[in-house]
Scaffold this motif. Sequence first.
Motif, PDB file in Angstrom:
ATOM      1  N   ASP A 174      40.250  32.776  47.969  1.00  0.00           N
ATOM      2  CA  ASP A 174      39.037  32.386  47.246  1.00  0.00           C
ATOM      3  C   ASP A 174      38.713  33.381  46.131  1.00  0.00           C
ATOM      4  O   ASP A 174      38.372  32.998  45.009  1.00  0.00           O
ATOM      5  CB  ASP A 174      37.874  32.284  48.229  1.00  0.00           C
ATOM      6  N   ILE A 175      38.843  34.672  46.438  1.00  0.00           N
ATOM      7  CA  ILE A 175      38.557  35.700  45.431  1.00  0.00           C
ATOM      8  C   ILE A 175      39.521  35.578  44.256  1.00  0.00           C
ATOM      9  O   ILE A 175      39.118  35.584  43.086  1.00  0.00           O
ATOM     10  CB  ILE A 175      38.638  37.111  46.050  1.00  0.00           C
ATOM     11  N   MET A 176      40.827  35.454  44.574  1.00  0.00           N
ATOM     12  CA  MET A 176      41.834  35.409  43.512  1.00  0.00           C
ATOM     13  C   MET A 176      41.736  34.117  42.709  1.00  0.00           C
ATOM     14  O   MET A 176      41.827  34.130  41.474  1.00  0.00           O
ATOM     15  CB  MET A 176      43.236  35.554  44.108  1.00  0.00           C
ATOM     16  N   VAL A 206      41.008  41.368  37.719  1.00  0.00           N
ATOM     17  CA  VAL A 206      42.074  41.699  38.655  1.00  0.00           C
ATOM     18  C   VAL A 206      43.071  42.678  38.037  1.00  0.00           C
ATOM     19  O   VAL A 206      43.487  43.635  38.679  1.00  0.00           O
ATOM     20  CB  VAL A 206      42.801  40.415  39.110  1.00  0.00           C
ATOM     21  N   TRP A 207      43.447  42.429  36.785  1.00  0.00           N
ATOM     22  CA  TRP A 207      44.444  43.271  36.132  1.00  0.00           C
ATOM     23  C   TRP A 207      43.766  44.485  35.509  1.00  0.00           C
ATOM     24  O   TRP A 207      43.329  44.475  34.377  1.00  0.00           O
ATOM     25  CB  TRP A 207      45.216  42.479  35.090  1.00  0.00           C
ATOM     26  N   ARG A 208      43.693  45.552  36.281  1.00  0.00           N
ATOM     27  CA  ARG A 208      43.115  46.825  35.839  1.00  0.00           C
ATOM     28  C   ARG A 208      44.167  47.908  36.043  1.00  0.00           C
ATOM     29  O   ARG A 208      44.223  48.545  37.103  1.00  0.00           O
ATOM     30  CB  ARG A 208      41.853  47.149  36.620  1.00  0.00           C
ATOM     31  N   PRO A 209      45.010  48.129  35.038  1.00  0.00           N
ATOM     32  CA  PRO A 209      46.116  49.084  35.197  1.00  0.00           C
ATOM     33  C   PRO A 209      45.660  50.470  35.624  1.00  0.00           C
ATOM     34  O   PRO A 209      46.348  51.129  36.420  1.00  0.00           O
ATOM     35  CB  PRO A 209      46.751  49.110  33.808  1.00  0.00           C
ATOM     36  N   GLY A 210      44.521  50.926  35.098  1.00  0.00           N
ATOM     37  CA  GLY A 210      44.045  52.251  35.459  1.00  0.00           C
ATOM     38  C   GLY A 210      43.734  52.360  36.943  1.00  0.00           C
ATOM     39  O   GLY A 210      44.128  53.334  37.613  1.00  0.00           O
ATOM     40  N   PHE A 242      36.264  45.469  52.306  1.00  0.00           N
ATOM     41  CA  PHE A 242      35.533  44.328  51.760  1.00  0.00           C
ATOM     42  C   PHE A 242      34.044  44.362  52.115  1.00  0.00           C
ATOM     43  O   PHE A 242      33.197  44.259  51.221  1.00  0.00           O
ATOM     44  CB  PHE A 242      36.170  43.011  52.209  1.00  0.00           C
ATOM     45  N   PRO A 243      33.675  44.486  53.392  1.00  0.00           N
ATOM     46  CA  PRO A 243      32.234  44.518  53.679  1.00  0.00           C
ATOM     47  C   PRO A 243      31.532  45.733  53.100  1.00  0.00           C
ATOM     48  O   PRO A 243      30.386  45.635  52.640  1.00  0.00           O
ATOM     49  CB  PRO A 243      32.175  44.517  55.214  1.00  0.00           C
ATOM     50  N   LEU A 244      32.213  46.890  53.094  1.00  0.00           N
ATOM     51  CA  LEU A 244      31.580  48.095  52.570  1.00  0.00           C
ATOM     52  C   LEU A 244      31.398  48.007  51.061  1.00  0.00           C
ATOM     53  O   LEU A 244      30.320  48.330  50.530  1.00  0.00           O
ATOM     54  CB  LEU A 244      32.422  49.318  52.940  1.00  0.00           C
ATOM     55  N   ALA A 245      32.432  47.553  50.349  1.00  0.00           N
ATOM     56  CA  ALA A 245      32.336  47.429  48.891  1.00  0.00           C
ATOM     57  C   ALA A 245      31.301  46.381  48.499  1.00  0.00           C
ATOM     58  O   ALA A 245      30.536  46.570  47.543  1.00  0.00           O
ATOM     59  CB  ALA A 245      33.696  47.068  48.310  1.00  0.00           C
ATOM     60  N   GLN A 270      31.142  42.318  42.244  1.00  0.00           N
ATOM     61  CA  GLN A 270      32.100  42.783  41.242  1.00  0.00           C
ATOM     62  C   GLN A 270      33.162  43.706  41.834  1.00  0.00           C
ATOM     63  O   GLN A 270      34.182  43.980  41.189  1.00  0.00           O
ATOM     64  CB  GLN A 270      31.381  43.502  40.096  1.00  0.00           C
ATOM     65  N   ALA A 271      32.943  44.190  43.066  1.00  0.00           N
ATOM     66  CA  ALA A 271      33.920  45.066  43.706  1.00  0.00           C
ATOM     67  C   ALA A 271      34.995  44.294  44.452  1.00  0.00           C
ATOM     68  O   ALA A 271      35.963  44.891  44.922  1.00  0.00           O
ATOM     69  CB  ALA A 271      33.215  46.012  44.678  1.00  0.00           C
ATOM     70  N   MET A 272      34.844  42.975  44.585  1.00  0.00           N
ATOM     71  CA  MET A 272      35.778  42.205  45.393  1.00  0.00           C
ATOM     72  C   MET A 272      37.180  42.167  44.792  1.00  0.00           C
ATOM     73  O   MET A 272      38.172  42.279  45.507  1.00  0.00           O
ATOM     74  CB  MET A 272      35.253  40.783  45.578  1.00  0.00           C
ATOM     75  N   ALA A 273      37.298  42.003  43.472  1.00  0.00           N
ATOM     76  CA  ALA A 273      38.623  41.931  42.849  1.00  0.00           C
ATOM     77  C   ALA A 273      39.397  43.247  42.986  1.00  0.00           C
ATOM     78  O   ALA A 273      40.573  43.232  43.392  1.00  0.00           O
ATOM     79  CB  ALA A 273      38.496  41.523  41.385  1.00  0.00           C
TER      80      ALA A 273
END
Length: 232
Positions: A50-52, A60-64, A111-114, A121-124
């Motif tokens: 669902d998230i993806m 999702v694409w965050r190289p750093g 997941f629950p903590l983030a 916004q922390a899920m990805a």
Amino acid sequence: MLSNLSVVLPIFALILAGFMARRTGALGPNATREVNRLVVYLALPALLFDIMATADLAAVWRPGFIAAFSIGCAVVFGLTLMLRMRAGAPLADAAIDGLNASYANTGFVGFPLALAVIGAQAMAPTLVATILTVSVLFAVAIILIEIALQTGGSRRAIFARTGLSLVKNPLLIAPVLGLVFMCAGWTLPQPADAFLKLLGGAASPCALIALGLFLAGSAGQKPPQGRASNGA
């Protein structure tokens, strides 16, 4: 400080609920395995898909972030492996220790903590960290353990068996399928979306309860007399 505590307190309360349920006998000795299977094979894959499927590619694409998380895991794993082997530990034991030291429990606790502390916004990024843990860190540790124990023939067979186990892992299959949906621009039908939301919503509480069940079971067991060795 009290506001932060109030945010994370329900998370640890769920772990405590699982712990107490096992210690009081409300849930039996098989509960840990079954609740864990519910999370791994149903609830968490639904959440990952669902998230993806509904994410923005830029989220999702965050190289750093990917580089920082990967390098951090690799450094901790490598240093622990080296130090344990220098201390005389067999390769299999050193690999397990390296995995224990570098493994971030993103799937069950992340997941629950983030979500509680940062928000949706922390899920990805948490999803990306979970994929890296499942597909890379676990694979490296399993290959080293298999090589040390020599439980399955040639090293080529070990790599093939490890790759097959990763391909069959629902925690890897689900986000890959979600990525296909995202890249194709498809939209989930409303009933399917509602199904995923309901099932994925059970992932975090069930995962935390499973963790509490595991801790209760571990607390009631005697420590093992020995660990894996090259001669096992």
